[in-house]
Design a protein around this motif. Structure first.
Motif, PDB file in Angstrom:
ATOM      1  N   ILE A  31      -0.496  -8.722  -5.326  1.00  0.00           N
ATOM      2  CA  ILE A  31      -1.386  -7.765  -5.854  1.00  0.00           C
ATOM      3  C   ILE A  31      -0.555  -6.163  -5.786  1.00  0.00           C
ATOM      4  CG2 ILE A  31      -3.343  -6.198  -5.835  1.00  0.00           C
ATOM      5  CD1 ILE A  31      -3.937  -9.071  -6.379  1.00  0.00           C
ATOM      6  N   PRO A  32       0.096  -5.791  -6.727  1.00  0.00           N
ATOM      7  CA  PRO A  32       1.265  -4.557  -6.433  1.00  0.00           C
ATOM      8  C   PRO A  32       0.526  -3.332  -6.098  1.00  0.00           C
ATOM      9  CG  PRO A  32       0.890  -4.947  -8.668  1.00  0.00           C
ATOM     10  CD  PRO A  32       0.011  -6.181  -8.291  1.00  0.00           C
ATOM     11  N   LEU A  33       0.250  -3.206  -4.938  1.00  0.00           N
ATOM     12  CA  LEU A  33      -0.389  -1.987  -4.581  1.00  0.00           C
ATOM     13  C   LEU A  33       0.440  -0.778  -4.861  1.00  0.00           C
ATOM     14  CD1 LEU A  33      -1.989  -2.741  -1.080  1.00  0.00           C
ATOM     15  CD2 LEU A  33      -2.954  -2.691  -3.391  1.00  0.00           C
ATOM     16  N   GLY A  34       1.750  -1.015  -4.707  1.00  0.00           N
ATOM     17  CA  GLY A  34       2.815   0.129  -4.827  1.00  0.00           C
ATOM     18  C   GLY A  34       2.477   0.600  -6.403  1.00  0.00           C
ATOM     19  N   PHE A  35       2.755  -0.392  -7.188  1.00  0.00           N
ATOM     20  CA  PHE A  35       2.609   0.136  -8.762  1.00  0.00           C
ATOM     21  C   PHE A  35       1.400   0.606  -9.070  1.00  0.00           C
ATOM     22  CE2 PHE A  35       6.011  -3.205  -9.483  1.00  0.00           C
ATOM     23  CZ  PHE A  35       6.964  -2.498  -8.978  1.00  0.00           C
ATOM     24  N   HIS A  36       0.185   0.116  -8.578  1.00  0.00           N
ATOM     25  CA  HIS A  36      -1.040   0.761  -8.775  1.00  0.00           C
ATOM     26  C   HIS A  36      -0.988   2.192  -8.419  1.00  0.00           C
ATOM     27  CE1 HIS A  36      -2.688  -3.010 -10.412  1.00  0.00           C
ATOM     28  NE2 HIS A  36      -2.798  -3.765  -9.168  1.00  0.00           N
ATOM     29  N   GLY A  58       3.132  -0.820   0.694  1.00  0.00           N
ATOM     30  CA  GLY A  58       3.680  -2.234   0.421  1.00  0.00           C
ATOM     31  C   GLY A  58       2.583  -3.071  -0.394  1.00  0.00           C
ATOM     32  N   ASP A  59       3.070  -3.958  -0.852  1.00  0.00           N
ATOM     33  CA  ASP A  59       2.050  -4.913  -1.700  1.00  0.00           C
ATOM     34  C   ASP A  59       1.393  -5.908  -0.821  1.00  0.00           C
ATOM     35  OD1 ASP A  59       3.007  -3.510  -4.188  1.00  0.00           O
ATOM     36  OD2 ASP A  59       4.673  -4.694  -4.243  1.00  0.00           O
ATOM     37  N   LYS A  60       0.588  -6.530  -1.617  1.00  0.00           N
ATOM     38  CA  LYS A  60      -0.135  -7.709  -0.811  1.00  0.00           C
ATOM     39  C   LYS A  60      -0.232  -8.794  -1.492  1.00  0.00           C
ATOM     40  CE  LYS A  60      -4.883  -6.881  -1.549  1.00  0.00           C
ATOM     41  NZ  LYS A  60      -6.147  -6.815  -1.061  1.00  0.00           N
ATOM     42  N   MET A 111       2.507  10.645   2.592  1.00  0.00           N
ATOM     43  CA  MET A 111       1.317   9.844   2.675  1.00  0.00           C
ATOM     44  C   MET A 111       1.539   8.268   2.708  1.00  0.00           C
ATOM     45  SD  MET A 111      -0.473  11.492  -0.945  1.00  0.00           S
ATOM     46  CE  MET A 111      -2.297  11.352  -0.513  1.00  0.00           C
ATOM     47  N   HIS A 112       0.986   7.904   3.958  1.00  0.00           N
ATOM     48  CA  HIS A 112       1.243   6.488   4.472  1.00  0.00           C
ATOM     49  C   HIS A 112      -0.212   5.931   4.509  1.00  0.00           C
ATOM     50  CE1 HIS A 112       2.904   3.407   7.517  1.00  0.00           C
ATOM     51  NE2 HIS A 112       2.998   2.985   6.286  1.00  0.00           N
ATOM     52  N   PRO A 113      -0.791   5.455   3.405  1.00  0.00           N
ATOM     53  CA  PRO A 113      -2.173   5.013   3.618  1.00  0.00           C
ATOM     54  C   PRO A 113      -2.195   3.506   4.020  1.00  0.00           C
ATOM     55  CG  PRO A 113      -1.379   4.765   1.167  1.00  0.00           C
ATOM     56  CD  PRO A 113      -0.420   5.460   2.137  1.00  0.00           C
ATOM     57  N   PRO A 114      -3.178   3.116   4.365  1.00  0.00           N
ATOM     58  CA  PRO A 114      -3.337   1.449   4.813  1.00  0.00           C
ATOM     59  C   PRO A 114      -2.940   0.815   3.400  1.00  0.00           C
ATOM     60  CG  PRO A 114      -5.568   2.711   5.307  1.00  0.00           C
ATOM     61  CD  PRO A 114      -4.564   3.611   4.359  1.00  0.00           C
ATOM     62  N   TYR A 115      -2.321  -0.471   3.576  1.00  0.00           N
ATOM     63  CA  TYR A 115      -1.820  -1.126   2.466  1.00  0.00           C
ATOM     64  C   TYR A 115      -3.175  -2.223   2.204  1.00  0.00           C
ATOM     65  CZ  TYR A 115       2.906   0.022   3.970  1.00  0.00           C
ATOM     66  OH  TYR A 115       3.948   0.479   4.460  1.00  0.00           O
ATOM     67  N   HIS A 116      -4.217  -1.352   1.419  1.00  0.00           N
ATOM     68  CA  HIS A 116      -5.574  -1.820   1.476  1.00  0.00           C
ATOM     69  C   HIS A 116      -6.013  -2.483   2.689  1.00  0.00           C
ATOM     70  CE1 HIS A 116      -8.940  -3.924  -1.082  1.00  0.00           C
ATOM     71  NE2 HIS A 116      -9.232  -3.113  -0.483  1.00  0.00           N
ATOM     72  N   ASP A 117      -6.500  -3.652   2.629  1.00  0.00           N
ATOM     73  CA  ASP A 117      -7.084  -4.249   3.808  1.00  0.00           C
ATOM     74  C   ASP A 117      -6.021  -5.374   4.406  1.00  0.00           C
ATOM     75  OD1 ASP A 117      -6.673  -6.278   1.783  1.00  0.00           O
ATOM     76  OD2 ASP A 117      -8.805  -7.038   1.473  1.00  0.00           O
ATOM     77  N   ILE A 118      -4.957  -4.889   4.167  1.00  0.00           N
ATOM     78  CA  ILE A 118      -3.938  -5.796   5.058  1.00  0.00           C
ATOM     79  C   ILE A 118      -4.074  -5.677   6.599  1.00  0.00           C
ATOM     80  CG2 ILE A 118      -1.404  -6.134   5.819  1.00  0.00           C
ATOM     81  CD1 ILE A 118      -1.714  -7.270   3.050  1.00  0.00           C
ATOM     82  N   ILE A 119      -4.443  -4.494   7.043  1.00  0.00           N
ATOM     83  CA  ILE A 119      -4.583  -4.363   8.518  1.00  0.00           C
ATOM     84  C   ILE A 119      -5.941  -3.239   8.462  1.00  0.00           C
ATOM     85  CG2 ILE A 119      -4.023  -3.008  10.721  1.00  0.00           C
ATOM     86  CD1 ILE A 119      -1.069  -3.020   9.751  1.00  0.00           C
ATOM     87  N   PRO A 120      -6.927  -4.021   8.947  1.00  0.00           N
ATOM     88  CA  PRO A 120      -8.305  -3.239   9.071  1.00  0.00           C
ATOM     89  C   PRO A 120      -8.133  -2.307  10.239  1.00  0.00           C
ATOM     90  CG  PRO A 120      -8.657  -5.651   9.602  1.00  0.00           C
ATOM     91  CD  PRO A 120      -6.967  -5.311   9.597  1.00  0.00           C
TER      92      PRO A 120
END
Ligand SMILES: C[S@@+](CC[C@H](N)C(=O)[O-])C[C@H]1O[C@@H](n2cnc3c(N)ncnc32)[C@H](O)[C@@H]1O
Length: 303
Positions: free
Chosen positions: A239-244, A230-232, A178-187
């Motif tokens: 915001i530690p997206l990885g840990f979330h 990755g985080d952002k 799974m390689h999701p978007p790193y939330h809104d880093i790249i729309p």
């Protein structure tokens, strides 16, 4: 061979571990070479496959350009990531699922390695792109690939993946990447179902949880699920997206236990390299560190 790890494998405990360690490969009682069970790497020849990474720090150099991959998709990963995961955690003929297929890096590597692959991608144009490159790479009659266009969190889409698994003669997959978007880093799009458009970090994490819940159900026990993330920073706060995503996966994944947290270096493209000095200045001025790493979170389905 028992593949479970314990604290004795920590390099800090090297001395203590040497008392108990037997690092020569074991042979099965039949005298045949033991493998790890889920891959076809023969453990008796473990010194031979130096290209297979076993450390938790992956320093990957330039992108592997030996396949037909097109590096142009902003937000793709290097082929070395799915390559490493497939070599260690699958055998030829196994099925790999990628619920965020993007430009098809996982599928192209799967095709090269003789693994079957089912990919889901929200954006029709990216699904078409992947299909084109799969065709370009050449049809290996032994390898089955299927691309489903849709939202991976949607139950209907997950059911389509199950149908696809059945059409390949299996009910479960042997690896999920799974390689999701790193939330809104790249729309990635304007589509509200796109994870990069989740209104808040909580929404992003919850929707990702829906996906991990559905896809871990399709994973064969004793097999692996990997998340590349990755985080952002938001307003100078990390915001530690990885840990979330890690804790959401442990909560909602089906019988998943955490096996490794791999830290991988980011391989910058030339445009980013030109910005390096600017980022260094900003980091010095702002009291933070510039991201140079992302995570590969590795889970094993225990039953
Ligand atoms: C980080 S990229 C994956 C890149 C891929 N690993 C590659 O090498 O090309 C994330 C992808 O997820 C897709 N995506 C976002 N939300 C999605 C969803 N709900 N369901 C399926 N795909 C989604 C985006 O369109 C994007 O192509």
């Amino acid at each position: 061979m028992n593949d479970e790890i314990n604290n004795m494998t920590h390099p800090m405990l090297e001395q203590a571990s040497s008392i108990r360690r037997n690092d020569e490969p074991k042979k099965s009682s039949s005298g045949r070479t033991a493998s790890s069970g889920i891959s076809d790497l023969p453990l008796s020849e473990w010194r031979e496959f130096e290209e297979i990474l076993t450390d938790s720090l992956w320093l990957i150099g330039d992108r592997d350009r030996s396949g037909v991959h097109n590096a142009g998709y902003h937000g793709n990963f290097v082929p070395q990531i799915p390559y490493q995961l497939m070599r260690r955690y699958t055998r030829p003929g196994d099925i790999v699922i990628d619920p965020f297929l993007g430009s098809g890096t996982t599928m192209l590597e799967a095709q090269r390695l003789g693994r079957n692959c089912i990919g889901v991608e929200l954006l029709p144009e990216m699904a078409e792109h992947s299909e084109r490159y799969v065709q370009l790479q050449g049809i290996n009659e032994e390898v089955h690939t299927e691309i489903i266009v849709g939202d991976s969190s949607c139950v209907d889409v997950q059911n389509s993946v199950l149908v696809s698994l059945e059409s390949m003669g299996r009910t479960q997959a042997q690896l999920v990447i799974m390689h999701p978007p790193y939330h809104d880093i790249i729309p990635f799009s304007d589509d509200q179902r796109d994870l990069s458009n989740a209104p808040t970090v909580n929404d992003f994490v919850t929707k990702f949880g829906d996906i991990v819940e559905g896809f871990s159900e399709m994973l064969e026990p004793k097999h692996y699920l990997a998340i590349v993330i990755g985080d952002k920073y938001v307003n100078s706060e990390l915001i530690p997206l990885g840990f979330h995503l890690m804790s959401e996966t442990l909560m909602r994944g089906n019988n998943l236990s955490l096996k490794s947290i791999i830290v991988k270096n980011m391989v910058n493209n030339r445009a980013k390299r030109n910005l390096e000095n600017l980022w260094r200045y900003r980091a010095l001025a702002g009291g933070f560190y510039v991201f140079r790493h992302e995570y590969i979170l590795l889970f094993k389905k225990v039953k």
